[in-house]
Enzyme design. Sequence first.
Site, PDB file in Angstrom:
ATOM      1  N   GLY A 114      51.811 -28.685 -28.149  1.00 34.07           N
ATOM      2  CA  GLY A 114      51.761 -28.256 -29.346  1.00 34.07           C
ATOM      3  C   GLY A 114      51.923 -29.792 -30.021  1.00 34.07           C
ATOM      4  O   GLY A 114      51.141 -30.636 -29.440  1.00 34.07           O
ATOM      5  N   ALA A 129      55.471 -33.885 -33.169  1.00 36.69           N
ATOM      6  CA  ALA A 129      56.847 -33.787 -33.413  1.00 36.69           C
ATOM      7  C   ALA A 129      57.727 -32.788 -32.598  1.00 36.69           C
ATOM      8  O   ALA A 129      58.885 -33.160 -32.356  1.00 36.69           O
ATOM      9  CB  ALA A 129      56.713 -33.409 -35.179  1.00 36.69           C
ATOM     10  N   THR A 130      57.323 -31.398 -32.535  1.00 36.11           N
ATOM     11  CA  THR A 130      58.066 -30.728 -31.469  1.00 36.11           C
ATOM     12  C   THR A 130      58.204 -31.378 -30.337  1.00 36.11           C
ATOM     13  O   THR A 130      59.215 -31.049 -29.700  1.00 36.11           O
ATOM     14  CB  THR A 130      57.210 -29.304 -31.679  1.00 36.11           C
ATOM     15  N   GLY A 131      57.215 -31.854 -29.713  1.00 37.13           N
ATOM     16  CA  GLY A 131      56.960 -32.471 -28.283  1.00 37.13           C
ATOM     17  C   GLY A 131      58.193 -33.294 -28.182  1.00 37.13           C
ATOM     18  O   GLY A 131      59.118 -33.439 -26.927  1.00 37.13           O
ATOM     19  N   GLU A 155      51.962 -31.585 -23.447  1.00 32.30           N
ATOM     20  CA  GLU A 155      50.424 -31.665 -23.903  1.00 32.30           C
ATOM     21  C   GLU A 155      50.363 -31.684 -25.425  1.00 32.30           C
ATOM     22  O   GLU A 155      50.534 -30.583 -25.742  1.00 32.30           O
ATOM     23  CB  GLU A 155      49.577 -30.547 -23.393  1.00 32.30           C
ATOM     24  N   CYS A 177      42.462 -29.521 -29.023  1.00 33.59           N
ATOM     25  CA  CYS A 177      43.399 -30.566 -28.999  1.00 33.59           C
ATOM     26  C   CYS A 177      42.358 -31.866 -28.578  1.00 33.59           C
ATOM     27  O   CYS A 177      42.795 -33.346 -29.123  1.00 33.59           O
ATOM     28  CB  CYS A 177      44.260 -30.436 -27.905  1.00 33.59           C
TER      29      CYS A 177
END
Length: 474
Positions: free
Chosen positions: A221, A224-226, A243, A277
């Site tokens: 994803g 920021a969420t990672g 990833e 990606c």
Amino acid sequence: MAEPQFFNIINDELRGSENTTTVTNPRTEEDLWPCPVATTQDFEDAVAAAHAAFPSWSQTTVPERQAALVKLADVLRDNRDELASILSLETGKSAILANIDITNSIAQTLYYSTHALSDQIQHEDATTRVLATHHPLGLVAALCPWNFPLILASIKVVSALVTGNCVLVKPSPFTPYAVLRWVQLSRGVLPPGVLQALHGGADLGAAITAHPGVAKVSFTGTIATGKKVMAACAATLKRVTLELAGNDACVVCEDADLEVAVPGVAAGAFFNAGQVCVASKRVYVHEGIYEEFLRRLVEEVRGKYTVVEDAGMPSVFGPVDNKVQYEVVKGIVKDCKARGYEIVTGGGVGVGKGGRGYWIEPTIVRKPDEGSLLVQEEQFGPILPVLSWSDEDDVIRRSNLANAGLGASVYSRDLARAERIARRLEAGGVWINQFEKPNHAAFFGGIKDSGYGGEMGQQGLLSYVYTKSLHFTK
Ligand code: NAD
């Protein structure tokens, strides 16, 4: 297609929920089907089911697990039409693109049905023999994005299974349907609790990363969420694979074969409307061929990457997947216009019939500032900056960003030169004279903000196991 119904799959049972969400088809803005949001109890039950299943599942042999993978691939193949139709509606992808997601999922699954980890001798002398053996971790959680819902979930699912783990998959709340349906159709292939799926958003994702009963999180994803995922996993020292976003540079040398480079760059940038990606996200063309390259690229893009509203028509372009991302890409287009950058093709937003759907024209921007939003941040949509260069050291320096290191590409007839540049590009993968297309046998991952660890290929399986060294005395 009959109206499909969707469920959370816990311990091989189908569960609905009082609370549902409904995805909007990004191609038409029509509402799709209610999808049950998993409750905290559903999640706790799934963890308990996985823990009950793990002791015997982890003792199965690799060939037994690989036989199960073949059956999971059969489920994809036997239900291809239904799954492709669901995928096409939830993502807005054309039928061709939806089928590519399924084809790649089958290929990855079958790859691991014949390639897994085996014991290795680490050291041997007259008195000692040291063997490396690989063991599953427990319950793996797969947290997934929306751009290729099935392959990006199935990579994690089959990697976890072939290494003897139980797996709980949470698809993106923007694209939950095909993954839930695949897991539903796969009931009976594996013992109950080994493969489970839950629908939910950030709350469920955060609960999964915090739970002590989850041994590893594999996340794909945003950056920021990672970072949140990694911080949450630290509290229980979970294994974590991230990833994350890429901002791939593409270096086109003055000796590039334009018959190869032009279609390659166009596909790299506009396949699936740039929502890949490892899409080519910044193109650096040698000054000596810049005008010729740009003219031919515009021609190629206008011919092959157009807004085709009928999903059944052959097209590898499409709308932006969801409203949130649509606003992000619209913001980048607006920024380019506000700064007076030259848009050489495209630039239109909301270009679907009657303004319906999250459509943005394939857009090419000529030489925006190096420091612009479009160059420095991932666009993840159909807008491409084309910059120029004249000095090899300089283009390598500009290609290597501090905040991204996923993929890159190089086009040159001189393979030694292309390889020299590729080796200096700071990225997890570099493609030479082709656009960035992952290969199921090749390790895939990013460095810097683009990720932590990686997946795919035999090396990718190492993140799903712990290695135990067995020391024998002869
Ligand atoms: P996202 O970060 O918004 O969401 C990804 C998943 O995380 C979703 O399932 C979401 O529900 C869940 N989530 C959200 N908040 C969470 C939290 N606090 N804790 C745990 N889980 C949480 O990403 P997205 O918009 O779905 O994906 C698009 C991004 O993914 C792009 O940046 C793209 O480049 C990247 N991507 C990377 C790869 C790769 O292999 N490197 C592949 C595909 C996409």
